[in-house]
Motif scaffolding. Structure first.
Motif, PDB file in Angstrom:
ATOM      1  N   PHE A 111     108.282 -37.615  24.794  1.00 59.73           N
ATOM      2  CA  PHE A 111     109.497 -37.886  24.009  1.00 59.73           C
ATOM      3  C   PHE A 111     110.018 -39.270  24.374  1.00 59.73           C
ATOM      4  N   GLY A 112     110.483 -40.002  23.366  1.00 58.30           N
ATOM      5  CA  GLY A 112     111.068 -41.311  23.634  1.00 58.30           C
ATOM      6  C   GLY A 112     112.442 -41.148  24.247  1.00 58.30           C
ATOM      7  N   TRP A 113     112.612 -41.638  25.475  1.00 57.69           N
ATOM      8  CA  TRP A 113     113.895 -41.471  26.152  1.00 57.69           C
ATOM      9  C   TRP A 113     114.578 -42.808  26.456  1.00 57.69           C
ATOM     10  N   VAL A 114     113.910 -43.924  26.160  1.00 60.56           N
ATOM     11  CA  VAL A 114     114.504 -45.252  26.345  1.00 60.56           C
ATOM     12  C   VAL A 114     114.500 -45.959  24.992  1.00 60.56           C
ATOM     13  N   THR A 115     115.664 -46.456  24.590  1.00 62.43           N
ATOM     14  CA  THR A 115     115.790 -47.191  23.332  1.00 62.43           C
ATOM     15  C   THR A 115     116.271 -48.601  23.641  1.00 62.43           C
ATOM     16  N   GLN A 116     115.593 -49.600  23.054  1.00 60.36           N
ATOM     17  CA  GLN A 116     115.967 -50.997  23.279  1.00 60.36           C
ATOM     18  C   GLN A 116     116.160 -51.702  21.939  1.00 60.36           C
ATOM     19  N   ASP A 117     117.092 -52.642  21.940  1.00 55.25           N
ATOM     20  CA  ASP A 117     117.288 -53.533  20.789  1.00 55.25           C
ATOM     21  C   ASP A 117     116.507 -54.810  21.082  1.00 55.25           C
ATOM     22  N   LEU A 118     115.332 -54.927  20.470  1.00 53.04           N
ATOM     23  CA  LEU A 118     114.469 -56.085  20.686  1.00 53.04           C
ATOM     24  C   LEU A 118     114.469 -57.023  19.488  1.00 53.04           C
ATOM     25  N   SER A 119     115.543 -56.987  18.728  1.00 55.49           N
ATOM     26  CA  SER A 119     115.603 -57.820  17.523  1.00 55.49           C
ATOM     27  C   SER A 119     115.658 -59.311  17.840  1.00 55.49           C
ATOM     28  N   TYR A 173     111.829 -55.595  30.499  1.00 55.41           N
ATOM     29  CA  TYR A 173     112.681 -55.385  31.668  1.00 55.41           C
ATOM     30  C   TYR A 173     113.995 -56.129  31.479  1.00 55.41           C
ATOM     31  N   GLN A 174     115.010 -55.714  32.214  1.00 55.04           N
ATOM     32  CA  GLN A 174     116.283 -56.418  32.206  1.00 55.04           C
ATOM     33  C   GLN A 174     116.143 -57.640  33.098  1.00 55.04           C
ATOM     34  N   ARG A 175     115.955 -58.793  32.493  1.00 56.53           N
ATOM     35  CA  ARG A 175     115.705 -60.000  33.288  1.00 56.53           C
ATOM     36  C   ARG A 175     116.936 -60.890  33.422  1.00 56.53           C
ATOM     37  N   ALA A 176     117.664 -61.074  32.355  1.00 58.75           N
ATOM     38  CA  ALA A 176     118.770 -62.033  32.375  1.00 58.75           C
ATOM     39  C   ALA A 176     120.108 -61.293  32.482  1.00 58.75           C
ATOM     40  N   TRP A 177     120.837 -61.551  33.553  1.00 63.31           N
ATOM     41  CA  TRP A 177     122.144 -60.915  33.727  1.00 63.31           C
ATOM     42  C   TRP A 177     123.151 -61.435  32.710  1.00 63.31           C
ATOM     43  N   HIS A 178     123.028 -62.692  32.314  1.00 60.82           N
ATOM     44  CA  HIS A 178     123.994 -63.276  31.395  1.00 60.82           C
ATOM     45  C   HIS A 178     123.758 -62.841  29.944  1.00 60.82           C
ATOM     46  N   ASP A 179     122.560 -62.387  29.612  1.00 63.28           N
ATOM     47  CA  ASP A 179     122.248 -61.970  28.242  1.00 63.28           C
ATOM     48  C   ASP A 179     121.280 -60.783  28.278  1.00 63.28           C
ATOM     49  N   PRO A 180     121.779 -59.606  28.709  1.00 60.83           N
ATOM     50  CA  PRO A 180     120.877 -58.467  28.885  1.00 60.83           C
ATOM     51  C   PRO A 180     120.402 -57.882  27.547  1.00 60.83           C
TER      52      PRO A 180
END
Length: 137
Positions: free
Chosen positions: A67-75, A90-97
């Protein structure tokens, strides 16, 4: 020897106890394999990719198996052409997550399903080893 009738068939008390011991052992294996199932659930997110056909699907890329349990906005990563395959970011940039949401109930369900699969494989393997050992004797 005392016999019980269970759903239309005669079962010895000894057979019932053996079945109870086997079920208890299977539950113990399952409980011990839960952390491995959770690790496999995270692995399927990190190693997974999703095929998207539209920008709307790219805004709601869902990762995880079964089941998909992680959703990301990759637009923000506009592909050259659709359909395309996108990978988990991955969450790389703290200023623009990257906007990411988690469904912990589906995570738990995935971990339990994967643990059940691992337990089944383990029990089948142990059964094969027992049969081979019995045939050698």
């Amino acid at each position: 020897m005392r016999r019980q009738i269970i759903r239309g068939s005669a079962v010895d008390e000894e057979d019932r106890r053996a079945l109870h011991r086997w079920a208890r052992g299977a539950v113990q294996y399952f409980a011990c394999l839960l952390p491995l199932g959770a690790a496999a659930t995270v692995f399927f997110v990190v190693a997974g990719s999703v095929r998207v056909a539209t920008r709307a699907e790219l805004q709601h890329a869902v990762f995880g198996w079964p089941f998909g349990w992680v959703t990301q906005d990759l637009s923000r990563y506009e592909p050259v052409a659709y359909p395309t395959t996108v990978e988990f970011e991955y969450q790389r940039a703290w200023h623009d997550p990257i906007e990411t949401s988690y469904d912990w109930w589906l995570f738990a369900a995935n971990g339990a399903i994967l643990s059940a699969i691992l337990t089944t494989i383990l029990l089948i393997g142990l059964g094969i080893l027992r049969v081979r050992r019995a045939l050698r004797e």
